[in-house]
Design a protein around this motif. Structure first.
Motif, short mmCIF file in Angstrom:
data_model
loop_
_atom_site.label_atom_id
_atom_site.label_comp_id
_atom_site.label_asym_id
_atom_site.label_seq_id
_atom_site.Cartn_x
_atom_site.Cartn_y
_atom_site.Cartn_z
N ILE A 108 0.84 -1.21 0.00
CA ILE A 108 0.00 0.00 0.00
C ILE A 108 0.87 1.25 0.00
CG2 ILE A 108 -1.72 1.31 1.32
CD1 ILE A 108 -2.76 -1.38 2.38
N ASP A 109 1.96 1.21 0.76
CA ASP A 109 2.91 2.32 0.82
C ASP A 109 3.45 2.62 -0.58
OD1 ASP A 109 5.14 3.95 1.16
OD2 ASP A 109 6.36 2.38 2.05
N LEU A 110 3.93 1.59 -1.28
CA LEU A 110 4.51 1.79 -2.62
C LEU A 110 3.46 2.28 -3.61
CD1 LEU A 110 6.89 -1.29 -3.01
CD2 LEU A 110 7.47 1.03 -2.32
N LEU A 111 2.28 1.64 -3.59
CA LEU A 111 1.23 2.04 -4.52
C LEU A 111 0.80 3.49 -4.28
CD1 LEU A 111 -1.03 -1.16 -4.59
CD2 LEU A 111 0.50 -0.34 -6.39
N GLY A 112 0.56 3.84 -3.02
CA GLY A 112 0.09 5.18 -2.70
C GLY A 112 1.10 6.25 -3.02
N MET B 155 2.05 14.53 11.17
CA MET B 155 3.04 14.84 12.20
C MET B 155 2.80 14.03 13.47
SD MET B 155 3.85 18.89 12.13
CE MET B 155 2.17 19.28 12.60
N LEU B 156 1.57 13.96 13.91
CA LEU B 156 1.26 13.22 15.13
C LEU B 156 1.63 11.76 15.01
CD1 LEU B 156 -2.20 14.78 16.13
CD2 LEU B 156 0.01 15.13 17.26
N ILE B 157 1.30 11.15 13.87
CA ILE B 157 1.62 9.74 13.66
C ILE B 157 3.12 9.53 13.59
CG2 ILE B 157 1.43 7.81 12.04
CD1 ILE B 157 -1.31 8.98 11.23
N THR C 14 6.73 1.26 8.82
CA THR C 14 5.77 0.90 7.77
C THR C 14 4.45 1.66 7.80
OG1 THR C 14 4.99 -0.93 9.15
CG2 THR C 14 6.69 -1.43 7.53
N VAL C 15 3.92 1.93 8.98
CA VAL C 15 2.57 2.50 9.04
C VAL C 15 2.50 3.97 8.60
CG1 VAL C 15 0.60 3.00 10.55
CG2 VAL C 15 1.78 0.80 10.72
N PRO C 16 3.35 4.87 9.14
CA PRO C 16 3.27 6.26 8.65
C PRO C 16 3.47 6.40 7.13
CG PRO C 16 4.50 6.19 10.70
CD PRO C 16 4.27 4.76 10.28
N PRO C 17 4.47 5.73 6.51
CA PRO C 17 4.58 5.83 5.05
C PRO C 17 3.36 5.32 4.30
CG PRO C 17 6.63 5.00 5.97
CD PRO C 17 5.62 5.00 7.08
N MET C 18 2.67 4.34 4.88
CA MET C 18 1.45 3.83 4.26
C MET C 18 0.30 4.84 4.37
SD MET C 18 -0.91 0.55 5.35
CE MET C 18 -1.38 1.38 6.87
N LEU C 19 0.21 5.48 5.54
CA LEU C 19 -0.93 6.38 5.80
C LEU C 19 -0.78 7.75 5.15
CD1 LEU C 19 -1.68 5.65 9.58
CD2 LEU C 19 -2.92 4.81 7.56
N ASN C 20 0.45 8.22 4.96
CA ASN C 20 0.65 9.58 4.47
C ASN C 20 -0.06 9.87 3.15
OD1 ASN C 20 2.13 10.14 6.72
ND2 ASN C 20 4.12 10.04 5.73
N PRO C 21 0.13 9.04 2.10
CA PRO C 21 -0.58 9.35 0.85
C PRO C 21 -2.09 9.22 0.98
CG PRO C 21 0.52 7.21 0.70
CD PRO C 21 1.01 7.87 1.96
N ILE C 22 -2.55 8.34 1.86
CA ILE C 22 -3.99 8.19 2.07
C ILE C 22 -4.55 9.45 2.72
CG2 ILE C 22 -5.77 6.88 3.28
CD1 ILE C 22 -3.95 4.43 3.09
N ILE C 23 -3.85 9.95 3.75
CA ILE C 23 -4.31 11.15 4.46
C ILE C 23 -4.35 12.34 3.52
CG2 ILE C 23 -3.70 12.82 6.25
CD1 ILE C 23 -2.53 10.44 7.85
N TYR C 24 -3.26 12.56 2.77
CA TYR C 24 -3.23 13.71 1.87
C TYR C 24 -4.18 13.54 0.70
CZ TYR C 24 0.49 16.19 4.25
OH TYR C 24 1.21 16.90 5.17
N GLY C 25 -4.38 12.28 0.26
CA GLY C 25 -5.32 12.04 -0.82
C GLY C 25 -6.75 12.36 -0.40
N VAL C 26 -7.08 12.05 0.85
CA VAL C 26 -8.43 12.29 1.35
C VAL C 26 -8.66 13.78 1.64
CG1 VAL C 26 -10.00 11.88 3.30
CG2 VAL C 26 -8.74 9.97 2.28
N LYS C 27 -7.65 14.44 2.24
CA LYS C 27 -7.83 15.81 2.70
C LYS C 27 -7.53 16.88 1.65
CE LYS C 27 -8.96 16.79 6.12
NZ LYS C 27 -10.35 16.95 6.63
N THR C 28 -6.84 16.51 0.56
CA THR C 28 -6.50 17.50 -0.47
C THR C 28 -7.36 17.24 -1.70
OG1 THR C 28 -4.21 17.42 0.35
CG2 THR C 28 -4.59 18.56 -1.74
N LYS C 29 -8.37 18.09 -1.90
CA LYS C 29 -9.37 17.84 -2.95
C LYS C 29 -8.75 17.81 -4.34
CE LYS C 29 -13.85 19.43 -4.68
NZ LYS C 29 -13.47 19.29 -6.10
N GLU C 30 -7.84 18.75 -4.62
CA GLU C 30 -7.24 18.82 -5.95
C GLU C 30 -6.47 17.54 -6.27
OE1 GLU C 30 -4.79 22.13 -8.60
OE2 GLU C 30 -4.72 22.20 -6.41
N LEU C 31 -5.70 17.06 -5.29
CA LEU C 31 -4.95 15.82 -5.49
C LEU C 31 -5.91 14.64 -5.59
CD1 LEU C 31 -2.24 14.32 -5.61
CD2 LEU C 31 -2.28 14.22 -3.10
#
Length: 312
Positions: A39-43, A250-252, A284-301
């Motif tokens: 998931i990390d690599l794909l995201g 940052m928190l994660i 493993t977990v923060p690198p996996m979550l980062n693109p998901i978080i930014y993908g969800v919260k950044t409408k343009e992306l």
């Protein structure tokens, strides 16, 4: 299962033990580890692809997201493939040079990661507190220069770590109770004095991570003050929304990083397998979550990723 083939006379290699005491469950631990890595690599590769292809995303904020994606990929890739080879094939040996190189790469990437998060906080501060000057202060060229400075800082601060490990004597016990070569995990198997290694690792944690966290906290303190002064509810919500993803990341990242680092020095009562599981969580977990978080919260992306996903 392959047998442990490292002997006390083998001075050219260390042995990574995986998760001490839970060797029988290695195959089960490999499942979430491999899943997070995929998931990390794909995201993160999706973020790099979309930002690279879309001219409308060639902006400082998305350049920072690409930097974050690259550090995420580098961090997990420096550890996970070797960990999976331990879990799946019992390939525990790692050369001394390979071990020290892994230590350097992992810690250097962590420092670069922190630099990127600090730059992102500065970007949000300018965007919210001084919006009229944003386009002149935050440019792609300036962001690239800050990224290069972060790289130089990482090399200068982290290069002494493997050098300090090379000066230590390693006797019969060359078994590292982890899935990768963490600086303190390697130092602890030495039969020499590791006081300076402990001090240097702690200084790096305090000077680099704590300093970055402090500067980020100051930035967000100024951001919160500016947001509270906004009279428009729409502007208030928009400003908070632009910061939410960064705050979550940052928190994660910092909480898991600091706990992992400090527990090695002060958490003598924590079982070794807990140390290792938490270390792998941080990798493993923060690198996996980062693109998901930014993908969800950044409408343009999110819209651009959706467009590319529909084409596949």
């Amino acid at each position: 299962m392959a047998t442990l083939n490292l002997t006390s006379s083998d001075t050219s290699a260390f042995m990574l033990m995986g998760i001490p005491g839970l060797e029988a469950a290695h195959m089960w631990f490999s499942i979430p580890l491999a899943t997070c890595y995929i998931i990390d690599l794909l995201g993160n590769f999706m973020v790099l692809l979309v930002v690279g292809k879309e001219q409308t995303l060639h902006k400082p904020m998305y350049l920072l997201l690409c930097m974050l994606a690259l550090t995420d990929i580098a961090m997990s890739t420096s550890v996970v493939p070797k960990a999976l080879s331990i879990f799946w094939f019992n390939l525990r040996n790692i050369t001394v040079g390979g071990c020290f190189t892994q230590t350097f790469i992992l810690n250097a990437v962590s420092v670069i990661y922190s630099s990127v998060l600090l730059t992102m906080a500065f970007d949000r501060y300018i965007a919210i507190c001084i919006p009229l000057r944003y386009t002149t202060v935050i440019t792609n060229g300036r962001v690239a220069k800050l990224g290069f400075l972060g790289l130089i800082r990482a090399v200068l601060f982290i290069l002494p770590m493997p050098l300090l490990l090379t000066r230590l004597p390693y006797c019969d016990k060359r078994f590292i109770p982890n899935t990768y070569c963490d600086h303190m995990a390697v130092a602890k198997i030495s039969c020499g004095d590791i006081t300076f290694n402990r001090i240097y690792g702690l200084v790096i944690t305090l000077v680099v991570i704590e300093l970055d966290v402090t500067l980020i906290a100051i930035s967000y303190g100024l951001i919160i003050r500016a947001v509270l002064r906004m009279s428009s509810k729409t502007a208030y919500q928009k400003a908070l929304n632009t910061c939410t993803a960064h705050i979550c990341v940052m928190l994660i990242s910092y909480s898991s990083c600091l706990f992992s680092s400090l527990s090695y020095r002060f958490g003598q009562g924590i079982a070794s397998h807990i140390h290792v599981i938490l270390d792998n969580f941080y990798i493993t977990v923060p690198p996996m979550l980062n693109p998901i978080i930014y993908g969800v919260k950044t409408k343009e992306l999110r819209d651009k990723v959706g467009k590319y996903t529909c084409r596949m």
